[in-house]
Design an enzyme around this catalytic site. Sequence first.
Site, PDB file in Angstrom:
ATOM      1  CB  CYS A  62      56.514 -38.672  17.020  1.00  0.00           C
ATOM      2  SG  CYS A  62      57.509 -40.071  17.594  1.00  0.00           S
ATOM      3  CB  CYS A 122      52.376 -38.291  21.142  1.00  0.00           C
ATOM      4  SG  CYS A 122      52.672 -39.470  22.476  1.00  0.00           S
ATOM      5  CB  CYS A 138      58.621 -43.549  24.226  1.00  0.00           C
ATOM      6  SG  CYS A 138      57.756 -43.910  22.683  1.00  0.00           S
ATOM      7  CB  CYS A 164      46.354 -35.086  21.862  1.00  0.00           C
ATOM      8  SG  CYS A 164      44.747 -35.728  21.343  1.00  0.00           S
ATOM      9  CB  CYS A 192      40.799 -39.986  18.615  1.00  0.00           C
ATOM     10  SG  CYS A 192      42.041 -40.039  17.307  1.00  0.00           S
ATOM     11  CB  CYS A 221      50.065 -37.974  18.108  1.00  0.00           C
ATOM     12  SG  CYS A 221      49.280 -39.223  17.063  1.00  0.00           S
ATOM     13  CB  CYS A 252      59.449 -38.263  24.698  1.00  0.00           C
ATOM     14  SG  CYS A 252      58.648 -37.239  23.442  1.00  0.00           S
ATOM     15  CG  ASP A 273      42.754 -51.093   9.442  1.00  0.00           C
ATOM     16  OD1 ASP A 273      42.281 -51.526  10.505  1.00  0.00           O
ATOM     17  OD2 ASP A 273      42.556 -49.936   9.030  1.00  0.00           O
TER      18      ASP A 273
END
Length: 366
Positions: free
Chosen positions: A261, A207, A201, A211, A227, A257, A204, A147
């Site tokens: 999950c 998430c 996923c 939010c 966000c 989120c 579903c 990152d």
Amino acid sequence: MPLSTHFSTQDESKLRAWLGDKAGELGFDGLRITDTQLGVASERLQEWLAEGRHGHMEYMQRHADLRSDPQLLVPGTVRVICVTMNYLPQESDFELEWKRLEDPMQAVVSMYARGRDYHKVLRNRLQEFAKAIEEKIGAFGYRVFTDSAPLMEVELARKAGLGWRGKHTLLLNRESGSTFFLGEILVDVPLPIDQETEEHCGSCTSCIDVCPTRAITAPYQLDARRCISYLTIENPEAIPVEFRRAMGNRVYGCDDCQLICPWNKFAKRTQLPDFAQRHGLGQASLLHLWSWTEAEFEQRHEGSAIRRIGYGRWRRNLAVAMGNALASPIVSYQDKAGIRKALGEGMATADAMVTEHIQWALEHSF
């Protein structure tokens, strides 16, 4: 593709097994290898940028060409060694996290940021890993990342088979959900490539539904400008008024989120002491964190990812959360009086941006 004329298929298999074992010794929880071809992911990035969904993250736009091709970032790269490292602190409890979100007087810091700065932890271990590989196979070209450079980490990890991209855009896998960091070593050695994994996923949409600011605008579509993680960390300006109530008591990042999950019922606790929470960030109150001076902020967040946002953004975020506490019907009169007093006293040393957020908190508390 053989590593060289000196490597047989059996040698490659042994090296691949050694890489996995060595990664485990160094604290990594998963390792897969992929090539540098990103396909349609590069086009999707360009579309996302063109729509302005990156907000103030100009670096995303500046280095878009490098993100689209790891070979431009590090010439000579032919493979990417992708790793994961679990970060969930031992004391973490998702049920308690939900309860803290429901208590307006608590200050909620994203779970990944409560310990040491993951950039430093992963970078040091990736560097150690690369040195070990060099001792094993001889000198080779490489560069480590976590990152920290224009690299499409999630897409590379997905392509390598470390998981699939969830509808919230984070990487998910069946062994540990999404509570892990990603790291990469770009190498000029043609290591054997691993296969992608299937998505799980299904239908579903938890998430998306959970939010607070509707930042997940559609499956696999995130508008960073909405966000809470972006608003409280990357955003250098005032937090848009339209999102302040939805922030609740989240003062650095947002885990909603991930908390919701279903795959995170498999989330693994980290075995590394680096990611254990520091300075009580998993239990801190708004008033406690607001009481920190700038010097205390710098000292207590030394070696933490939080430090990079600076004292001003920290106070800005806290002021919004304190305003939300003032507006809450479940906060006592005595606690509200304490918040008003603290905000009023903070006005004396606040810069223009923090002052505006304090004023909002005091004026919109009914």
